[in-house]
Design a protein around this motif. Structure first.
Motif, PDB file in Angstrom:
ATOM      1  N   GLU A   1       5.596  15.734  24.962  1.00 32.22           N
ATOM      2  CA  GLU A   1       4.263  15.759  24.359  1.00 32.22           C
ATOM      3  C   GLU A   1       3.540  17.080  24.653  1.00 32.22           C
ATOM      4  O   GLU A   1       2.801  17.591  23.804  1.00 32.22           O
ATOM      5  CB  GLU A   1       3.434  14.574  24.860  1.00 32.22           C
TER       6      GLU A   1
ATOM      7  N   GLU B   1       2.230  19.714  21.809  1.00 30.19           N
ATOM      8  CA  GLU B   1       0.859  20.236  21.786  1.00 30.19           C
ATOM      9  C   GLU B   1       0.840  21.765  21.755  1.00 30.19           C
ATOM     10  O   GLU B   1      -0.014  22.365  21.111  1.00 30.19           O
ATOM     11  CB  GLU B   1       0.107  19.726  23.025  1.00 30.19           C
TER      12      GLU B   1
ATOM     13  N   GLN C   1      -3.843  13.931  28.424  1.00 34.27           N
ATOM     14  CA  GLN C   1      -3.803  13.793  26.975  1.00 34.27           C
ATOM     15  C   GLN C   1      -2.349  13.706  26.507  1.00 34.27           C
ATOM     16  O   GLN C   1      -2.020  12.931  25.610  1.00 34.27           O
ATOM     17  CB  GLN C   1      -4.500  14.978  26.302  1.00 34.27           C
TER      18      GLN C   1
ATOM     19  N   SER D   1      -1.055  10.305  27.294  1.00 33.58           N
ATOM     20  CA  SER D   1      -1.595   9.248  26.426  1.00 33.58           C
ATOM     21  C   SER D   1      -0.802   9.081  25.141  1.00 33.58           C
ATOM     22  O   SER D   1      -0.899   8.048  24.478  1.00 33.58           O
ATOM     23  CB  SER D   1      -3.060   9.557  26.089  1.00 33.58           C
ATOM     24  N   LYS D   2      -0.013  10.096  24.782  1.00 29.35           N
ATOM     25  CA  LYS D   2       0.769  10.041  23.546  1.00 29.35           C
ATOM     26  C   LYS D   2       2.207   9.571  23.766  1.00 29.35           C
ATOM     27  O   LYS D   2       2.997   9.505  22.838  1.00 29.35           O
ATOM     28  CB  LYS D   2       0.772  11.417  22.879  1.00 29.35           C
TER      29      LYS D   2
ATOM     30  N   GLU E   1       5.425   7.272  24.241  1.00 34.88           N
ATOM     31  CA  GLU E   1       5.841   6.002  23.643  1.00 34.88           C
ATOM     32  C   GLU E   1       5.933   4.945  24.755  1.00 34.88           C
ATOM     33  O   GLU E   1       7.015   4.595  25.229  1.00 34.88           O
ATOM     34  CB  GLU E   1       7.196   6.171  22.950  1.00 34.88           C
TER      35      GLU E   1
ATOM     36  N   LYS F   1       9.610   6.611  16.600  1.00 38.05           N
ATOM     37  CA  LYS F   1       9.098   7.889  16.110  1.00 38.05           C
ATOM     38  C   LYS F   1       9.140   7.971  14.583  1.00 38.05           C
ATOM     39  O   LYS F   1       8.250   8.552  13.953  1.00 38.05           O
ATOM     40  CB  LYS F   1       9.909   9.033  16.725  1.00 38.05           C
TER      41      LYS F   1
END
Length: 442
Positions: free
Chosen positions: A98, A102, A301, A304-305, A307, A404
């Motif tokens: 993640e 980002e 952050q 938080s994403k 899976e 996904k």
């Protein structure tokens, strides 16, 4: 029929109505896991439900008959440690993914591929090859999540490209992970159980590679040989760059994997320890970016994403298998190795892995701990890993890609092309037999 109250040993529930109740709960729960598309319920929900419920019921039964709870407590403590090692390993790997997303790492990779003017078929081979060679380092689930993200950034609509490519990524990630002790959750479990040394897994490379290559060739015939960027601007795509800190995070990711391996091999720390240390390094680097370059990349952050349903699925299913082991049912799995040729049983493990998921199957085999030689442990490692590709939810990589690429890569879309995976599986078995049995090279 009553179960004798034991003072210092676990109660064997096989043949007792309470034992059959637990087995029925497991079967019903797994039915809902396998029927995720039919009932539109995330597989993590029934897995977590049955995994926690079964141990609650066992504990209540122990109390109700006045049995000594010590064996029960020891089993729960051991199971928590076993699951935590896998859980935190995957947690850190997903966090890194993640963070890389980002920082635009995958968008830049996609842009570079598009700018090169590759066709769908060429991209199919590139992503599959990357999956095969990244998974031994980054584990199959992490790799599958990375490459499925790349596929979606290339084209999120053309199923003629996405479905065969998703299957290819899953098969490649599982096959690549089979010849590395930290390339798959199942190999990680075998390595942690000390059924093979680090270098022993490397001998599975020929069987893994050739089997995947055969499947990939068959799948590639279904991929359109067209340009995915007819209306795009290659020059504009080529200008997309990785954001500040992205390349350093890639390096830290590689360092984290190295720390996990070194920690296990040198000072016998569980691989998750090195991974968590790598997470600490990532957090400190993000703090540095904020303080020195005013670049705000929040680690929380990124977390938080993750899976989380995938992580909870593994917790639940491993707990459920642990309950079956504790109650005595898995003792019969070891007897299969006494009744039949271990090679036949281990080949069957591959097919069972596709149906039940390779993680609980390998967990069951390790808990049963049959008396088989080194070559057979390597075979079951390979079959559990590669066999899990036969069905979409048969492996961690498959489960991750289904999440996904929801609505695109499904059980139904996979099963239509599953015959290509079966042929590759058979080829891998033939290569293993020639190398390990005929040549004795291992």
């Amino acid at each position: 029929m009553t179960v004798p109250v034991a003072d210092s040993a676990a109660i064997n529930f096989v043949g007792h109505p309470f034992g059959w109740l637990l087995l029925a709960i497991f079967i019903v729960g797994y039915y809902f896991i396998a029927s995720e598309e039919k009932y539109h319920i995330d597989k993590a929900k029934p897995a977590l439900f049955i995994g926690t419920l079964m141990f609650i019921l066992i504990g209540l039964y122990y109390v109700s008959v006045g049995a000594d709870l010590t064996p029960f407590e020891h089993e729960v403590d051991h199971m928590i440690l076993e699951i935590a090692e896998i859980f935190f390993f995957l947690f850190v790997a997903m966090t890194y993914i993640e963070a890389l997303i980002e920082r635009g790492v995958f968008s830049a990779l996609r842009a570079k591929l598009i700018a090169k003017g590759y066709s769908y078929r060429e991209l199919f081979w590139i992503t599959g090859t990357l999956a095969f060679f990244i998974s031994p380092v980054a584990d199959n689930l992490t790799t599958a999540l990375i490459l499925s993200t790349v596929l979606l950034t290339i084209d999120n609509k053309t199923k003629e490209f996405l479905v065969p490519s998703a299957i290819n990524v899953v098969v490649a990630a599982n096959a690549g992970g089979a010849w590395s002790p930290f390339g798959d959750i199942t190999t990680l479990m075998v390595w942690a159980a000390e059924k093979g040394a680090f270098v022993d897994f490397l001998y599975l490379f020929p069987a893994s590679f050739i089997g995947w290559a055969v499947t990939a060739y068959l799948l590639s015939r279904y991929v359109p040989d067209l340009d995915p960027n007819k209306d795009g601007d290659p020059e504009a795509a080529e200008k997309i760059e990785i954001l500040k800190g992205g390349k350093v995070i890639i390096a830290f990711g590689a360092l984290t994997i190295a720390l996990a391996v070194a920690g296990k091999q040198i000072i016998h720390l569980p691989p998750m320890w090195g991974m968590l240390f790598g997470l600490a390094i990532l957090q400190l680097y993000m703090y540095f970016l904020k303080q020195k370059h005013n670049v705000d990349v929040s680690i929380f952050q990124a977390m938080s994403k993750i899976e989380n349903n995938t992580l909870l699925f593994f917790f639940g299913i491993l707990a459920a298998v642990g309950a079956l082991h504790f109650t005595g049912f898995l003792a019969y799995a070891a007897k299969l190795y006494e009744m039949f040729d271990p090679t036949i049983v281990n080949i069957g493990v591959g097919f069972l892995s596709a149906i039940v998921d390779n993680v609980p199957v390998m967990s069951a085999v390790l808990k049963a701990s049959p008396a088989i030689d080194h070559a057979q442990w390597m075979l079951v490692t390979m079959t559990a890993g590669i066999g899990g590709s036969l069905i979409s939810f048969g492996s961690a990589a498959g489960v991750g890609v289904m999440g996904k690429m929801a609505g695109i890569y499904t059980f139904a879309s996979h099963i239509k092309l599953a015959w290509t995976v079966l042929i590759g599986y058979i080829v891998s078995l033939a290569v293993w037999y020639f190398q390990f049995v005929f040549l004795g090279f291992y």
